[in-house]
Design a protein around this motif. Structure first.
Motif, PDB file in Angstrom:
ATOM      1  N   THR A  28       0.719  -1.171  -0.145  1.00 44.06           N
ATOM      2  CA  THR A  28       0.297   0.321   0.221  1.00 44.06           C
ATOM      3  C   THR A  28       0.655   1.439  -0.080  1.00 44.06           C
ATOM      4  O   THR A  28       1.019   2.106  -1.040  1.00 44.06           O
ATOM      5  CB  THR A  28      -0.758  -0.044   1.215  1.00 44.06           C
ATOM      6  N   LYS A  29       1.944   1.534   0.890  1.00 43.28           N
ATOM      7  CA  LYS A  29       2.864   2.331   0.752  1.00 43.28           C
ATOM      8  C   LYS A  29       3.704   2.299  -0.367  1.00 43.28           C
ATOM      9  O   LYS A  29       3.791   3.668  -1.113  1.00 43.28           O
ATOM     10  CB  LYS A  29       3.440   2.269   1.802  1.00 43.28           C
ATOM     11  N   MET A  30       4.446   1.397  -1.134  1.00 43.33           N
ATOM     12  CA  MET A  30       4.599   1.537  -2.397  1.00 43.33           C
ATOM     13  C   MET A  30       3.469   2.239  -3.350  1.00 43.33           C
ATOM     14  O   MET A  30       4.209   2.800  -3.934  1.00 43.33           O
ATOM     15  CB  MET A  30       5.161   0.289  -3.199  1.00 43.33           C
ATOM     16  N   ALA A  31       2.601   1.430  -3.650  1.00 45.15           N
ATOM     17  CA  ALA A  31       1.485   2.595  -4.228  1.00 45.15           C
ATOM     18  C   ALA A  31       1.126   3.896  -3.927  1.00 45.15           C
ATOM     19  O   ALA A  31       1.083   4.359  -5.433  1.00 45.15           O
ATOM     20  CB  ALA A  31       0.599   1.377  -4.357  1.00 45.15           C
ATOM     21  N   THR A  32       1.402   4.291  -2.683  1.00 47.98           N
ATOM     22  CA  THR A  32       1.191   5.967  -2.265  1.00 47.98           C
ATOM     23  C   THR A  32       2.159   6.388  -3.485  1.00 47.98           C
ATOM     24  O   THR A  32       1.351   7.148  -4.085  1.00 47.98           O
ATOM     25  CB  THR A  32       0.577   6.052  -0.891  1.00 47.98           C
ATOM     26  N   CYS A  33       2.996   5.755  -2.371  1.00 52.54           N
ATOM     27  CA  CYS A  33       4.510   6.785  -3.262  1.00 52.54           C
ATOM     28  C   CYS A  33       4.724   5.930  -4.814  1.00 52.54           C
ATOM     29  O   CYS A  33       4.621   7.755  -5.298  1.00 52.54           O
ATOM     30  CB  CYS A  33       5.843   6.513  -2.273  1.00 52.54           C
ATOM     31  N   ASN A  34       4.067   5.766  -5.308  1.00 53.50           N
ATOM     32  CA  ASN A  34       4.084   5.280  -6.630  1.00 53.50           C
ATOM     33  C   ASN A  34       3.556   6.850  -7.018  1.00 53.50           C
ATOM     34  O   ASN A  34       3.897   7.721  -8.300  1.00 53.50           O
ATOM     35  CB  ASN A  34       4.042   4.348  -6.842  1.00 53.50           C
ATOM     36  N   LYS A  35       2.125   6.999  -6.951  1.00 51.44           N
ATOM     37  CA  LYS A  35       1.224   7.262  -7.157  1.00 51.44           C
ATOM     38  C   LYS A  35       1.539   9.285  -7.206  1.00 51.44           C
ATOM     39  O   LYS A  35       1.987  10.104  -8.003  1.00 51.44           O
ATOM     40  CB  LYS A  35      -0.131   7.271  -6.755  1.00 51.44           C
ATOM     41  N   ASP A  36       2.024   9.460  -6.131  1.00 50.96           N
ATOM     42  CA  ASP A  36       2.376  10.731  -5.150  1.00 50.96           C
ATOM     43  C   ASP A  36       3.889  11.067  -6.569  1.00 50.96           C
ATOM     44  O   ASP A  36       3.904  12.245  -6.647  1.00 50.96           O
ATOM     45  CB  ASP A  36       2.823  10.514  -4.173  1.00 50.96           C
ATOM     46  N   ASP A  43      16.585  10.876 -10.820  1.00 49.26           N
ATOM     47  CA  ASP A  43      17.328  11.170  -9.990  1.00 49.26           C
ATOM     48  C   ASP A  43      16.539  11.711  -8.715  1.00 49.26           C
ATOM     49  O   ASP A  43      16.388  11.305  -7.624  1.00 49.26           O
ATOM     50  CB  ASP A  43      18.451  11.613 -10.195  1.00 49.26           C
ATOM     51  N   GLU A  44      15.145  12.532  -9.792  1.00 51.55           N
ATOM     52  CA  GLU A  44      14.269  13.147  -8.892  1.00 51.55           C
ATOM     53  C   GLU A  44      14.056  12.116  -8.235  1.00 51.55           C
ATOM     54  O   GLU A  44      13.270  11.980  -7.253  1.00 51.55           O
ATOM     55  CB  GLU A  44      14.098  14.279  -9.272  1.00 51.55           C
ATOM     56  N   ARG A  45      12.693  11.086  -9.492  1.00 52.12           N
ATOM     57  CA  ARG A  45      12.331   9.660  -8.867  1.00 52.12           C
ATOM     58  C   ARG A  45      12.911   9.490  -8.047  1.00 52.12           C
ATOM     59  O   ARG A  45      11.598   8.757  -6.573  1.00 52.12           O
ATOM     60  CB  ARG A  45      11.683   9.440 -10.362  1.00 52.12           C
ATOM     61  N   LYS A  46      14.124   8.906  -7.962  1.00 50.33           N
ATOM     62  CA  LYS A  46      14.568   7.918  -6.963  1.00 50.33           C
ATOM     63  C   LYS A  46      14.886   8.607  -5.546  1.00 50.33           C
ATOM     64  O   LYS A  46      14.006   8.062  -4.668  1.00 50.33           O
ATOM     65  CB  LYS A  46      16.175   7.630  -7.680  1.00 50.33           C
ATOM     66  N   MET A  49      10.812   8.774  -4.413  1.00 47.31           N
ATOM     67  CA  MET A  49      10.727   6.852  -3.659  1.00 47.31           C
ATOM     68  C   MET A  49      11.112   6.628  -2.648  1.00 47.31           C
ATOM     69  O   MET A  49      10.980   6.070  -1.564  1.00 47.31           O
ATOM     70  CB  MET A  49      10.814   6.427  -4.677  1.00 47.31           C
ATOM     71  N   LYS A  50      12.684   7.138  -2.334  1.00 49.95           N
ATOM     72  CA  LYS A  50      13.596   6.656  -1.578  1.00 49.95           C
ATOM     73  C   LYS A  50      13.059   7.350  -0.278  1.00 49.95           C
ATOM     74  O   LYS A  50      13.470   6.503   0.944  1.00 49.95           O
ATOM     75  CB  LYS A  50      15.124   7.190  -1.472  1.00 49.95           C
ATOM     76  N   GLN A  51      13.148   8.709  -0.293  1.00 45.74           N
ATOM     77  CA  GLN A  51      12.507   8.995   1.219  1.00 45.74           C
ATOM     78  C   GLN A  51      10.727   9.145   1.252  1.00 45.74           C
ATOM     79  O   GLN A  51      10.835   8.712   2.572  1.00 45.74           O
ATOM     80  CB  GLN A  51      12.596  10.987   1.145  1.00 45.74           C
ATOM     81  N   CYS A  52       9.915   8.921   0.170  1.00 46.77           N
ATOM     82  CA  CYS A  52       8.422   8.375   0.641  1.00 46.77           C
ATOM     83  C   CYS A  52       8.546   6.978   1.127  1.00 46.77           C
ATOM     84  O   CYS A  52       7.846   7.002   2.076  1.00 46.77           O
ATOM     85  CB  CYS A  52       7.864   8.494  -0.558  1.00 46.77           C
ATOM     86  N   LEU A  53       9.405   6.140   1.086  1.00 40.23           N
ATOM     87  CA  LEU A  53       9.787   4.937   1.330  1.00 40.23           C
ATOM     88  C   LEU A  53       9.431   4.486   2.671  1.00 40.23           C
ATOM     89  O   LEU A  53       9.364   3.364   3.437  1.00 40.23           O
ATOM     90  CB  LEU A  53       9.484   4.056   0.074  1.00 40.23           C
ATOM     91  N   SER A  54      11.090   5.734   2.959  1.00 39.88           N
ATOM     92  CA  SER A  54      11.535   5.028   4.139  1.00 39.88           C
ATOM     93  C   SER A  54      10.639   6.358   5.523  1.00 39.88           C
ATOM     94  O   SER A  54      10.850   5.716   6.573  1.00 39.88           O
ATOM     95  CB  SER A  54      12.834   5.930   4.234  1.00 39.88           C
ATOM     96  N   ALA A  55       9.707   7.185   5.307  1.00 37.66           N
ATOM     97  CA  ALA A  55       9.442   7.408   6.086  1.00 37.66           C
ATOM     98  C   ALA A  55       8.427   7.221   7.015  1.00 37.66           C
ATOM     99  O   ALA A  55       7.539   6.310   6.994  1.00 37.66           O
ATOM    100  CB  ALA A  55       8.222   9.125   5.289  1.00 37.66           C
ATOM    101  N   LYS A  56       7.945   7.285   8.372  1.00 37.81           N
ATOM    102  CA  LYS A  56       7.343   6.150   9.096  1.00 37.81           C
ATOM    103  C   LYS A  56       6.104   7.180   8.498  1.00 37.81           C
ATOM    104  O   LYS A  56       6.091   8.338   8.928  1.00 37.81           O
ATOM    105  CB  LYS A  56       8.135   7.101   9.852  1.00 37.81           C
ATOM    106  N   ALA A  57       5.243   6.464   9.014  1.00 34.25           N
ATOM    107  CA  ALA A  57       3.491   6.960   8.902  1.00 34.25           C
ATOM    108  C   ALA A  57       3.410   7.956  10.245  1.00 34.25           C
ATOM    109  O   ALA A  57       3.949   7.072  11.332  1.00 34.25           O
ATOM    110  CB  ALA A  57       3.032   5.799   8.560  1.00 34.25           C
ATOM    111  N   ASP A  58       2.593   9.010  10.047  1.00 39.65           N
ATOM    112  CA  ASP A  58       1.872   9.913  10.883  1.00 39.65           C
ATOM    113  C   ASP A  58       0.894   8.745  11.887  1.00 39.65           C
ATOM    114  O   ASP A  58      -0.059   9.400  11.718  1.00 39.65           O
ATOM    115  CB  ASP A  58       1.760  10.829  11.264  1.00 39.65           C
ATOM    116  N   ALA A  59       0.930   7.695  12.130  1.00 41.63           N
ATOM    117  CA  ALA A  59       0.177   7.447  13.016  1.00 41.63           C
ATOM    118  C   ALA A  59      -0.729   7.075  13.871  1.00 41.63           C
ATOM    119  O   ALA A  59       0.078   7.483  15.148  1.00 41.63           O
ATOM    120  CB  ALA A  59      -0.533   5.799  12.491  1.00 41.63           C
ATOM    121  N   PRO A  60      -1.963   7.633  14.498  1.00 46.72           N
ATOM    122  CA  PRO A  60      -2.135   7.362  16.282  1.00 46.72           C
ATOM    123  C   PRO A  60      -1.328   6.251  16.555  1.00 46.72           C
ATOM    124  O   PRO A  60      -0.768   5.420  16.534  1.00 46.72           O
ATOM    125  CB  PRO A  60      -3.491   7.257  16.325  1.00 46.72           C
ATOM    126  N   ALA A  61      -1.016   6.332  17.987  1.00 40.77           N
ATOM    127  CA  ALA A  61      -0.972   4.591  18.759  1.00 40.77           C
ATOM    128  C   ALA A  61      -1.494   3.626  17.747  1.00 40.77           C
ATOM    129  O   ALA A  61      -2.713   3.983  18.553  1.00 40.77           O
ATOM    130  CB  ALA A  61      -0.993   5.092  19.779  1.00 40.77           C
TER     131      ALA A  61
END
Length: 97
Positions: A28-36, A43-46, A49-61
């Motif tokens: 799901t994360k991959m699909a979201t990052c790919n869409k974004d 290199d801009e895309r790489k 994608m690296k930043q997007c996929l490594s980011a932690k989700a800001d989810a509640p507890a």
């Protein structure tokens, strides 16, 4: 039959672990990052994608997993037997959070 299927559904994560669920979350994360990343190239895309996929989700507890709920409920119902144990477990597991 319904009770058997419900029991099996509760125990599946114990046998197969959370890896199946984690893979789905990663997909799901991959699909979201790919869409974004639409419109970005090279290199801009790489980098994006690296930043997007490594980011932690800001989810509640996170809510406790089914396995954690099973452990907690089993500990709180220690000493009970038979139908009393079953009904107490059912009540405990049906509680939210």
């Amino acid at each position: 039959m319904k009770k058997s299927l419900a029991a099996l559904a509760m125990l599946l994560p114990l046998f197969f672990g959370a890896s199946a669920f984690a893979a789905n979350a990663q997909q799901t994360k991959m699909a979201t990052c790919n869409k974004d990343a639409t419109g970005k190239k090279g290199d801009e895309r790489k980098a994006f994608m690296k930043q997007c996929l490594s980011a932690k989700a800001d989810a509640p507890a996170a809510a406790p997993t089914q396995q954690e709920k099973m452990k907690t409920c089993a500990a709180s119902n220690k000493g009970k037997k038979g139908d009393d144990y079953k009904s107490s477990m059912k009540q405990c597991l049906s509680n939210k959070g």
